[in-house]
Write a protein that holds these residues in place. Structure first.
Motif, PDB file in Angstrom:
ATOM      1  N   GLY A 103      -0.129  -2.911  -6.620  1.00  0.00           N
ATOM      2  CA  GLY A 103       0.274  -4.275  -6.316  1.00  0.00           C
ATOM      3  C   GLY A 103       0.949  -4.984  -7.469  1.00  0.00           C
ATOM      4  N   ILE A 104       1.216  -4.267  -8.545  1.00  0.00           N
ATOM      5  CA  ILE A 104       1.826  -4.881  -9.721  1.00  0.00           C
ATOM      6  C   ILE A 104       3.330  -4.650  -9.676  1.00  0.00           C
ATOM      7  N   ARG A 106       5.725 -10.375  -9.408  1.00  0.00           N
ATOM      8  CA  ARG A 106       4.379 -10.942  -9.508  1.00  0.00           C
ATOM      9  C   ARG A 106       3.961 -11.177 -10.954  1.00  0.00           C
ATOM     10  N   ILE A 107       4.461 -10.384 -11.879  1.00  0.00           N
ATOM     11  CA  ILE A 107       4.030 -10.533 -13.270  1.00  0.00           C
ATOM     12  C   ILE A 107       4.986 -11.371 -14.108  1.00  0.00           C
ATOM     13  N   CYS A 120      -4.862  -3.564  -9.703  1.00  0.00           N
ATOM     14  CA  CYS A 120      -4.353  -4.370  -8.594  1.00  0.00           C
ATOM     15  C   CYS A 120      -3.756  -3.387  -7.582  1.00  0.00           C
ATOM     16  N   PRO A 121      -4.561  -2.922  -6.637  1.00  0.00           N
ATOM     17  CA  PRO A 121      -4.160  -1.811  -5.784  1.00  0.00           C
ATOM     18  C   PRO A 121      -3.082  -2.083  -4.739  1.00  0.00           C
ATOM     19  N   ASN A 122      -2.842  -3.342  -4.397  1.00  0.00           N
ATOM     20  CA  ASN A 122      -1.805  -3.631  -3.400  1.00  0.00           C
ATOM     21  C   ASN A 122      -1.296  -5.057  -3.584  1.00  0.00           C
ATOM     22  N   ARG A 123      -0.209  -5.387  -2.895  1.00  0.00           N
ATOM     23  CA  ARG A 123       0.421  -6.717  -3.067  1.00  0.00           C
ATOM     24  C   ARG A 123      -0.483  -7.877  -2.657  1.00  0.00           C
ATOM     25  N   THR A 181      -7.481  -8.123 -11.120  1.00  0.00           N
ATOM     26  CA  THR A 181      -8.876  -8.034 -11.537  1.00  0.00           C
ATOM     27  C   THR A 181      -9.022  -8.570 -12.957  1.00  0.00           C
ATOM     28  N   PRO A 182      -9.261  -9.887 -13.127  1.00  0.00           N
ATOM     29  CA  PRO A 182      -9.340 -10.449 -14.481  1.00  0.00           C
ATOM     30  C   PRO A 182     -10.518  -9.923 -15.290  1.00  0.00           C
ATOM     31  N   PHE A 183     -11.617  -9.534 -14.632  1.00  0.00           N
ATOM     32  CA  PHE A 183     -12.796  -8.998 -15.322  1.00  0.00           C
ATOM     33  C   PHE A 183     -13.145  -7.665 -14.681  1.00  0.00           C
TER      34      PHE A 183
END
Length: 79
Positions: free
Chosen positions: A22-23, A27-28, A37-40, A45-47
């Protein structure tokens, strides 16, 4: 490899690596995005290990030291 823009590199990484699925550059580019981040649709996952480790306390393996196949030579050391 011939890329015209960094977004093409990120698109390839997202297609080939599930945890980066998902990256994408769009988005970034503005605010960033945390891995995995496995998909859009995933927010990122911040932590990664906030409340618990995903696989116990970790899995470690001792490995035998192997010397490098090639050492730096005088050309490498010249700055």
């Amino acid at each position: 490899m011939s890329y015209d823009h960094p977004s093409q590199i990120m698109e390839e990484v997202a297609k080939l690596t599930p945890s980066y699925g998902g990256i994408y550059y769009d988005r970034i580019e503005k605010d960033g995005l945390y891995w995995p981040c496995p998909n859009r649709a995933h927010p990122g996952t911040p932590f990664l290990h906030k409340d618990r480790f995903s696989r116990g306390l970790g899995l470690f393996h001792a490995i035998e030291y192997l010397p490098p196949e090639e050492l730096p030579d005088k050309n490498y050391l010249i700055c």
